[in-house]
Motif scaffolding. Structure first.
Motif, PDB file in Angstrom:
ATOM      1  N   ALA A  75      59.504  55.266  -8.941  1.00 47.42           N
ATOM      2  CA  ALA A  75      60.960  55.266  -9.031  1.00 47.42           C
ATOM      3  C   ALA A  75      61.536  54.196  -8.107  1.00 47.42           C
ATOM      4  O   ALA A  75      60.977  53.928  -7.038  1.00 47.42           O
ATOM      5  N   PRO A  76      62.631  53.553  -8.503  1.00 47.79           N
ATOM      6  CA  PRO A  76      63.245  52.553  -7.620  1.00 47.79           C
ATOM      7  C   PRO A  76      63.749  53.209  -6.347  1.00 47.79           C
ATOM      8  O   PRO A  76      64.092  54.389  -6.325  1.00 47.79           O
ATOM      9  N   PRO A  77      63.773  52.468  -5.240  1.00 47.76           N
ATOM     10  CA  PRO A  77      64.244  53.056  -3.956  1.00 47.76           C
ATOM     11  C   PRO A  77      65.726  53.451  -4.061  1.00 47.76           C
ATOM     12  O   PRO A  77      66.519  52.804  -4.726  1.00 47.76           O
ATOM     13  N   ARG A  78      66.080  54.516  -3.397  1.00 45.64           N
ATOM     14  CA  ARG A  78      67.485  54.988  -3.401  1.00 45.64           C
ATOM     15  C   ARG A  78      68.247  54.292  -2.274  1.00 45.64           C
ATOM     16  O   ARG A  78      67.718  54.047  -1.215  1.00 45.64           O
ATOM     17  N   ALA A  79      69.485  54.045  -2.548  1.00 46.91           N
ATOM     18  CA  ALA A  79      70.319  53.358  -1.564  1.00 46.91           C
ATOM     19  C   ALA A  79      70.924  54.297  -0.566  1.00 46.91           C
ATOM     20  O   ALA A  79      71.088  55.423  -0.647  1.00 46.91           O
TER      21      ALA A  79
END
Length: 79
Positions: A75-79
């Motif tokens: 999953a893409p990193p969360r901001a």
């Protein structure tokens, strides 16, 4: 299901050989019912021998089968 002791592998192979001989004799004599029954026993004995060989391969570490686990998704990193 009963498991065959690895020490009995030669005996199981002997049983299979004997069943083949008995099937040939039954065919010569025209004992069709006997042939059918012996073939069922032969099939099961061969399956038992194959299962024993597979378990021995696993126990000895010689089973080099490859299992595809797929590609993990990240999953893409969360901001």
């Amino acid at each position: 299901m009963l498991q065959v002791s690895p020490r009995q592998r030669a005996r199981l192979a002997e049983i299979i050989h004997n069943l083949n001989d008995r099937i040939a004799e039954a065919r010569i004599n025209g004992w069709l019912g006997e042939v059918q029954g012996l073939q069922v026993s032969l099939t099961k004995a061969r399956e038992k021998l194959a299962a024993l060989d597979r378990s021995l391969q696993r126990a000895c570490g010689t089973d080099h089968g490859v299992t595809d686990l797929g590609m993990p998704s990240v999953a893409p990193p969360r901001a």
